[in-house]
Design an enzyme around this catalytic site. Structure first.
Site, PDB file in Angstrom:
ATOM      1  N   ASP A   1      35.928  45.182  43.947  1.00  0.00           N
ATOM      2  CA  ASP A   1      36.595  45.048  45.288  1.00  0.00           C
ATOM      3  C   ASP A   1      37.093  46.249  45.647  1.00  0.00           C
ATOM      4  O   ASP A   1      37.669  47.167  44.843  1.00  0.00           O
ATOM      5  CB  ASP A   1      37.671  44.147  45.135  1.00  0.00           C
ATOM      6  CG  ASP A   1      37.895  43.358  46.500  1.00  0.00           C
ATOM      7  OD1 ASP A   1      37.016  43.724  47.563  1.00  0.00           O
ATOM      8  OD2 ASP A   1      38.954  42.652  46.638  1.00  0.00           O
ATOM      9  N   GLY A   2      37.233  46.449  46.932  1.00  0.00           N
ATOM     10  CA  GLY A   2      37.847  47.636  47.802  1.00  0.00           C
ATOM     11  C   GLY A   2      38.653  47.154  48.718  1.00  0.00           C
ATOM     12  O   GLY A   2      38.593  45.742  49.243  1.00  0.00           O
TER      13      GLY A   2
ATOM     14  N   GLU B   1      34.463  49.498  49.102  1.00  0.00           N
ATOM     15  CA  GLU B   1      33.587  48.848  48.388  1.00  0.00           C
ATOM     16  C   GLU B   1      32.488  49.337  47.707  1.00  0.00           C
ATOM     17  O   GLU B   1      32.285  48.925  46.571  1.00  0.00           O
ATOM     18  CB  GLU B   1      33.117  47.660  49.406  1.00  0.00           C
ATOM     19  CG  GLU B   1      33.851  46.934  50.243  1.00  0.00           C
ATOM     20  CD  GLU B   1      34.531  45.813  49.364  1.00  0.00           C
ATOM     21  OE1 GLU B   1      34.267  45.709  48.297  1.00  0.00           O
ATOM     22  OE2 GLU B   1      35.353  45.184  49.788  1.00  0.00           O
TER      23      GLU B   1
ATOM     24  N   ASP C   1      32.478  41.056  47.167  1.00  0.00           N
ATOM     25  CA  ASP C   1      32.489  40.311  48.117  1.00  0.00           C
ATOM     26  C   ASP C   1      32.025  40.911  49.576  1.00  0.00           C
ATOM     27  O   ASP C   1      32.269  40.508  50.417  1.00  0.00           O
ATOM     28  CB  ASP C   1      34.096  39.646  48.480  1.00  0.00           C
ATOM     29  CG  ASP C   1      35.265  40.934  48.631  1.00  0.00           C
ATOM     30  OD1 ASP C   1      34.493  41.900  48.699  1.00  0.00           O
ATOM     31  OD2 ASP C   1      36.093  40.569  48.947  1.00  0.00           O
TER      32      ASP C   1
ATOM     33  N   HIS D   1      38.412  36.548  48.548  1.00  0.00           N
ATOM     34  CA  HIS D   1      39.425  35.668  48.455  1.00  0.00           C
ATOM     35  C   HIS D   1      39.394  34.365  47.723  1.00  0.00           C
ATOM     36  O   HIS D   1      39.764  33.580  48.067  1.00  0.00           O
ATOM     37  CB  HIS D   1      40.341  35.414  49.464  1.00  0.00           C
ATOM     38  CG  HIS D   1      40.477  37.042  50.275  1.00  0.00           C
ATOM     39  ND1 HIS D   1      41.714  37.665  49.793  1.00  0.00           N
ATOM     40  CD2 HIS D   1      40.140  37.380  51.394  1.00  0.00           C
ATOM     41  CE1 HIS D   1      41.588  38.888  50.497  1.00  0.00           C
ATOM     42  NE2 HIS D   1      40.506  38.615  51.581  1.00  0.00           N
TER      43      HIS D   1
ATOM     44  N   ASP E   1      40.524  41.866  43.348  1.00  0.00           N
ATOM     45  CA  ASP E   1      41.249  42.086  44.729  1.00  0.00           C
ATOM     46  C   ASP E   1      42.500  42.623  44.760  1.00  0.00           C
ATOM     47  O   ASP E   1      43.070  43.201  45.463  1.00  0.00           O
ATOM     48  CB  ASP E   1      41.174  40.682  45.161  1.00  0.00           C
ATOM     49  CG  ASP E   1      41.900  40.490  46.758  1.00  0.00           C
ATOM     50  OD1 ASP E   1      41.275  41.365  47.597  1.00  0.00           O
ATOM     51  OD2 ASP E   1      42.790  39.925  47.049  1.00  0.00           O
TER      52      ASP E   1
END
Length: 153
Positions: free
Chosen positions: A9-10, A48, A70, A121, A131
């Site tokens: 995740d970024g 990301e 995501d 999320h 995250d």
């Protein structure tokens, strides 16, 4: 060939702003590795991509990789073949985030990589972990300067 599952995740506070990446690797032997990095003057899209690049760079030999993100930007660009089209185009030099797309393509060539999109999320524990890692990295007291900022973010 060893199988590795990677969650990435970024995050970014501002766009451009302070950014962070988080990654979590799980080998088929049960070994795990998690980490994060923080950056100044970057964008969420760059974070990301950097998360995936940095996670793949940690692999020391060719692996079968299931990478979960995501980021539709990342997943669709690879899964729908856009990245291969961009790399073959003489106009790719002007593409946004070209430096990172080339680095990602280079890292992916070393492995058998499948990229899977997961809802941001989500309730998936591993994705919540990356995250949190990325979000916390945004506030790191010693961030790196994103070299892409000096060119064309």
């Amino acid at each position: 060939m060893q199988k590795v599952i990677i969650f990435t995740d970024g995050a970014c506070k501002g766009n451009p702003g302070r950014g962070g990446i988080g990654y979590y690797l799980i080998s088929d032997a049960g070994k795990t590795l998690k980490g994060s990095k923080s950056y100044l003057r970057t964008t969420s899209s760059r974070m990301e991509l950097m998360a995936a690049i940095e996670a793949l760079r940690l692999l020391k030999f060719p692996c079968k990789v299931e990478l979960y993100t995501d980021s539709r930007y990342l997943a669709d660009s690879v899964n729908k073949g856009w990245l291969n089209t961009w790399l073959a185009s003489p106009f790719f030099l002007n593409r946004k985030n070209e430096d990172l797309w080339r680095r990602l393509a280079n890292e992916m060539q070393k492995h058998q990589v499948s990229i899977h999109w997961v809802k941001g999320h989500s309730e998936q524990a591993q994705h919540r972990l990356v995250d949190r890692l990325a979000s916390r990295a945004c506030n790191s007291p010693k961030p790196l300067i994103d070299p892409g900022y000096f060119f064309k973010i």
